[in-house]
Design a protein around this motif. Structure first.
Motif, PDB file in Angstrom:
ATOM      1  N   TRP A  36      -5.056   5.352  -5.910  1.00 57.63           N
ATOM      2  CA  TRP A  36      -3.732   4.782  -5.634  1.00 57.63           C
ATOM      3  C   TRP A  36      -3.886   3.794  -4.485  1.00 57.63           C
ATOM      4  O   TRP A  36      -4.458   4.132  -3.442  1.00 57.63           O
ATOM      5  N   ARG A  38      -1.621   0.532  -2.338  1.00 55.43           N
ATOM      6  CA  ARG A  38      -0.270   0.040  -2.077  1.00 55.43           C
ATOM      7  C   ARG A  38      -0.338  -1.317  -1.417  1.00 55.43           C
ATOM      8  O   ARG A  38      -1.310  -1.658  -0.753  1.00 55.43           O
ATOM      9  N   ARG A  45      -3.363  -5.526  -0.118  1.00 59.70           N
ATOM     10  CA  ARG A  45      -3.393  -4.251  -0.831  1.00 59.70           C
ATOM     11  C   ARG A  45      -4.396  -3.337  -0.146  1.00 59.70           C
ATOM     12  O   ARG A  45      -5.490  -3.753   0.214  1.00 59.70           O
ATOM     13  N   ASP A  89       5.698   3.620   4.750  1.00 59.77           N
ATOM     14  CA  ASP A  89       5.103   3.881   3.444  1.00 59.77           C
ATOM     15  C   ASP A  89       5.725   3.005   2.354  1.00 59.77           C
ATOM     16  O   ASP A  89       5.268   3.019   1.212  1.00 59.77           O
ATOM     17  N   ALA A  91       6.276   0.253  -0.074  1.00 64.39           N
ATOM     18  CA  ALA A  91       5.325  -0.673  -0.694  1.00 64.39           C
ATOM     19  C   ALA A  91       5.411  -0.540  -2.207  1.00 64.39           C
ATOM     20  O   ALA A  91       6.069   0.376  -2.728  1.00 64.39           O
ATOM     21  N   TYR A  93       3.209   0.585  -5.178  1.00 65.88           N
ATOM     22  CA  TYR A  93       2.045   1.453  -5.355  1.00 65.88           C
ATOM     23  C   TYR A  93       1.411   1.172  -6.719  1.00 65.88           C
ATOM     24  O   TYR A  93       2.105   1.165  -7.739  1.00 65.88           O
ATOM     25  N   GLY A 111       2.351  -1.320 -11.254  1.00 64.77           N
ATOM     26  CA  GLY A 111       2.921  -1.009  -9.951  1.00 64.77           C
ATOM     27  C   GLY A 111       4.277  -0.345 -10.044  1.00 64.77           C
ATOM     28  O   GLY A 111       5.035  -0.577 -10.992  1.00 64.77           O
TER      29      GLY A 111
END
Length: 118
Positions: A36, A38, A45, A89, A91, A93, A111
């Protein structure tokens, strides 16, 4: 080739939880390392968590103790359980599959947006 489809993103308050899922198709899922990543607006990224084909895991320091990556080879799915979410957090993903060092190719999902806000 591998096709990846993420789901489970959304809007959550700080301190809340979300579980992301990434369903894979098109190849033998169990031989792929899964990850994973993000990407927040204006930022590069970054890797969040990864799980190897053999099951070993690694995490970005920023999510250790809060996020857990897991995989279900019978369901061709990788998960990211996110707890104690913070605004930082927030974003998009992305799910990633690769077989390095056997092959150099990366496969990406489309995403899913995660927004942590009150």
């Amino acid at each position: 080739q591998v096709q990846l489809v993420e789901s489970g993103g959304g809007l959550v308050q700080p301190g809340g939880s979300l579980r992301l899922s990434c369903a894979a198709s098109g190849s033998i899922f169990s031989i792929y390392h899964m990850g994973w990543y993000r990407q927040a607006p204006g930022k590069q990224r970054e890797l969040v968590a990864a799980i190897a084909s053999g099951g070993s895991t690694n995490y970005a320091d920023s999510v250790k103790g809060r996020f857990t990556i897991s995989r279900d080879n019978a369901k061709n799915t990788v998960y990211l359980q996110m707890n104690s979410l913070k605004p930082e957090d927030t974003a998009v993903y992305y799910c990633n599959a690769n077989r390095r060092p056997v092959t150099p190719y990366d496969y990406w999902g489309q995403g899913t947006q995660v927004t942590v806000s009150s």
